[in-house]
Write an enzyme that holds these catalytic residues in place. Structure first.
Site: not given
Ligand code: NAP
Ligand code: GCO
Length: 265
Positions: A149, A162
């Site tokens: 992230s 986080y």
């Molecule tokens: P999301 O929409 O919340 O999806 C996360 C998925 O992980 C959901 O299916 C969730 O299931 C599942 N999950 C949560 N806890 C779990 C566990 N203990 N075991 C197995 N599965 C589990 O998140 P996303 O935005 O796609 O993000 C995916 C990854 O990218 C995360 O690691 C997040 O930190 C990272 N990320 C996201 C962003 C962003 O801007 N979106 C940016 C940087 C990094 P549930 O539906 O039950 O929660």
């Molecule tokens: C937040 C956002 C971020 C993004 C991502 C950025 O609340 O700041 O959810 O955490 O998910 O991790 O890279």
């Protein structure tokens, strides 16, 4: 030797496991690995989500294998990997995508809330990697991609657990690279910027100050989409990145490179 044709990006014959890949970033990355030729396997935390994911992949023309497993449960993860080995084959590519965030001012966050975030976002990837590495060593090759992230590099209000977890995940990525590189296992990270998914929906609604803030801070002047992550994921999962190890590839529209848009003079 890498051949600079598209074959070096092919994942034909590989088994790819993406955690938490029912929707969001995990679904997009899982889809891209399948479209590049991999046999796709994913897990989520309950059968309802797994079934939802299977239906979504089928609708996208992808045959996926779905399993219920919580990435923080070591026994369940070991059973998951054993079942995958039996049903599909040894895992060649692991994408540690599953993750949660809690946006709470640190002084108001309970230790239990802190532990839940760190357990899923940092200990989960450790447990998952530990479970697949022996099979990769035996095969003489493997790819581990940890979804980090911007918070692996920067802090911001209300996301202390986080950021600590994602900062730790950056160092776990480097440590796996250091410890297992000699077994031809490459471990890298993808650091998405602000991406349109359910996780960011609460801070992305029209008119939310954070929405405008991100658009101003990002040189690309937009939120990222899960589509933006597909190419980087296939690159890090493929032979094309066999000499890339311990690297965090930020896919962030340039936000980490910029102090932010200067005010109009
Ligand atoms: P999301 O929409 O919340 O999806 C996360 C998925 O992980 C959901 O299916 C969730 O299931 C599942 N999950 C949560 N806890 C779990 C566990 N203990 N075991 C197995 N599965 C589990 O998140 P996303 O935005 O796609 O993000 C995916 C990854 O990218 C995360 O690691 C997040 O930190 C990272 N990320 C996201 C962003 C962003 O801007 N979106 C940016 C940087 C990094 P549930 O539906 O039950 O929660
Ligand atoms: C937040 C956002 C971020 C993004 C991502 C950025 O609340 O700041 O959810 O955490 O998910 O991790 O890279």
């Amino acid at each position: 030797m890498v051949d600079f044709s598209m074959d070096s990006f092919s994942l034909e014959g590989k088994v790819a496991l993406v955690t938490g890949a029912t929707y969001g970033i995990g679904f997009a990355i899982g889809s891209s690995l399948a479209q590049a030729g991999a046999t796709l396997v994913f897990n989520d935390i309950n059968q309802e989500l797994v079934d939802k994911g299977l239906a979504a992949y089928e609708e996208a023309g992808i045959k996926a294998h779905g399993y219920v497993a919580n990435v923080t449960d070591e026994d369940a993860v070991n059973e998951l990997v054993a079942k995958i080995n039996e049903d599909v084959g040894v895992v060649d590519i692991l994408v540690n995508n599953a993750g949660i965030i809690k946006r709470i001012p640190m002084h108001e966050m309970s230790a239990a809330e802190w532990r839940q975030v760190v357990d899923i976002d940092l200990t989960g990837p450790f447990i998952m990697a530990k479970a697949v590495i022996p099979g990769m060593i035996e095969k003489g090759a493997g790819k581990i991609i940890n979804i980090c992230s911007l918070m692996s590099e920067l802090g911001r209000q209300t996301v202390s657990a986080y950021a600590a977890a994602k900062g730790g995940l950056k160092m776990l990525t480097r440590n796996i690279a250091a410890e297992y590189g000699e077994h031809n296992i490459q471990c890298n990270g993808i650091g998405p910027g602000y991406i349109e998914t359910p996780q960011t929906a609460p801070i992305r609604v029209d008119g939310h100050p954070f929405n405008e803030f991100i658009i101003q801070k990002t040189p690309a002047a937009r939120w990222g989409t899960t589509e933006d992550l597909k190419g980087p994921a296939v690159f890090l999962a493929s032979q094309a990145s066999d000499f890339v190890n311990g690297h965090i590839l930020y896919v962030d529209g340039g936000i980490l490179a910029s102090i932010g848009k200067q005010p109009e003079s």
